[in-house]
Design a protein around this motif. Sequence first.
Motif, PDB file in Angstrom:
ATOM      1  N   ILE A  20       3.703   5.214   8.653  1.00 23.74           N
ATOM      2  CA  ILE A  20       4.050   4.051   7.864  1.00 23.74           C
ATOM      3  C   ILE A  20       3.211   3.042   8.389  1.00 23.74           C
ATOM      4  O   ILE A  20       2.950   2.792   9.450  1.00 23.74           O
ATOM      5  N   PRO A  22       2.666  -0.943   8.059  1.00 19.78           N
ATOM      6  CA  PRO A  22       3.330  -2.043   7.574  1.00 19.78           C
ATOM      7  C   PRO A  22       2.134  -3.289   7.550  1.00 19.78           C
ATOM      8  O   PRO A  22       2.144  -4.169   6.842  1.00 19.78           O
ATOM      9  N   ASP A  24      -1.981  -3.150   7.228  1.00 25.76           N
ATOM     10  CA  ASP A  24      -3.223  -2.488   6.796  1.00 25.76           C
ATOM     11  C   ASP A  24      -4.473  -2.858   6.837  1.00 25.76           C
ATOM     12  O   ASP A  24      -4.916  -3.382   5.904  1.00 25.76           O
ATOM     13  N   SER A  44       6.747  -6.222   3.108  1.00 25.43           N
ATOM     14  CA  SER A  44       5.154  -6.347   2.976  1.00 25.43           C
ATOM     15  C   SER A  44       4.356  -6.563   4.499  1.00 25.43           C
ATOM     16  O   SER A  44       3.232  -6.550   4.388  1.00 25.43           O
ATOM     17  N   ASP A 217       1.076  -8.192   0.622  1.00 27.20           N
ATOM     18  CA  ASP A 217       1.643  -7.185  -0.149  1.00 27.20           C
ATOM     19  C   ASP A 217       1.267  -6.083   0.470  1.00 27.20           C
ATOM     20  O   ASP A 217      -0.128  -5.794   0.823  1.00 27.20           O
ATOM     21  N   LYS A 218       1.956  -5.060   0.786  1.00 28.19           N
ATOM     22  CA  LYS A 218       1.872  -3.746   1.450  1.00 28.19           C
ATOM     23  C   LYS A 218       0.824  -3.896   2.787  1.00 28.19           C
ATOM     24  O   LYS A 218      -0.251  -3.167   2.913  1.00 28.19           O
ATOM     25  N   GLY A 219       0.981  -4.852   3.451  1.00 28.32           N
ATOM     26  CA  GLY A 219       0.359  -5.065   4.842  1.00 28.32           C
ATOM     27  C   GLY A 219      -1.007  -5.594   4.495  1.00 28.32           C
ATOM     28  O   GLY A 219      -1.957  -5.520   5.309  1.00 28.32           O
TER      29      GLY A 219
END
Length: 233
Positions: A20, A22, A24, A44, A217-219
Amino acid sequence: MTLIECRDLTREYRKGENIIRPLDGLDLDVPHADFLALMGPSGSGKTTLLNLIAGIDSPTRGSLTIDGLDISTLSRGKLAAWRSDNVGYVFQLYNLVPVLTAFENVELPLLLHRHSRRKRQQLVSEALERVGIADRHDHFPRQLSGGQEQRVAIARAIVTDPPILVADEPTGDLDKPSAHAVMQLIQQLNSELGKTIIMVTHDPHTTEYAKRTLHLDKGRLVEQGQLLEGAPA
Ligand SMILES: Nc1ncnc2c1ncn2[C@@H]1O[C@H](COP(=O)(O)OP(=O)(O)OP(=O)(O)O)[C@@H](O)[C@H]1O
Ligand SMILES: [Mg+2]
């Protein structure tokens, strides 16, 4: 002038077979004396980002340059020393030590520094004064209201005079009046002492105290649901 520069900042965790991510590939510049609010859905990567900036955790990839030093290259020991000079951390649930008084809680981070007892007392008194709670110095956390506990926690975060303050939902557990008072205090630390502040919040009202707000949002950083321009797809 840029104080904090994140480039391709990535944090991965292995969970069994899966990885995963966290954070990105995040790019972020924070100038000196900024007051940045970070919002975003649960999971996020907000706390993950704060922990990296605070030197509590290290990135899997990318660079994190603070005041010219890439802290992602430091050893654990050097990172701990760097952290105690450079960053104060404020938590949602204060994280005070229940068996220590307000004074002793604020004194804790100073024990990592070489100060005389007298100097320590002076610094603790100044910090308690700054957060408006000097009269409660001998109270234990359970004898304080949530707002007062958070003031003590803020005094603990600033007692070593770090240039950077990170705060993870600092008003998340407070009622409206206490939240307002704590936000005013944090804003003063920015405007009067020039602290660079990065604050995670779920409450849109608290972003009004900040100089700017960014969304994760989403890293990654997003703007109104879109990836920021220039970010790789
Ligand atoms: N030490 C860890 N080991 C494994 N996974 C982790 C670890 N720390 C965070 N994660 C995962 O990373 C993701 C992002 O977590 P993070 O705590 O940064 O989210 P957040 O934006 O702060 O969420 P919230 O608003 O709920 O506090 C989550 O899916 C979380 O489970
Ligand atoms: Mg979090």
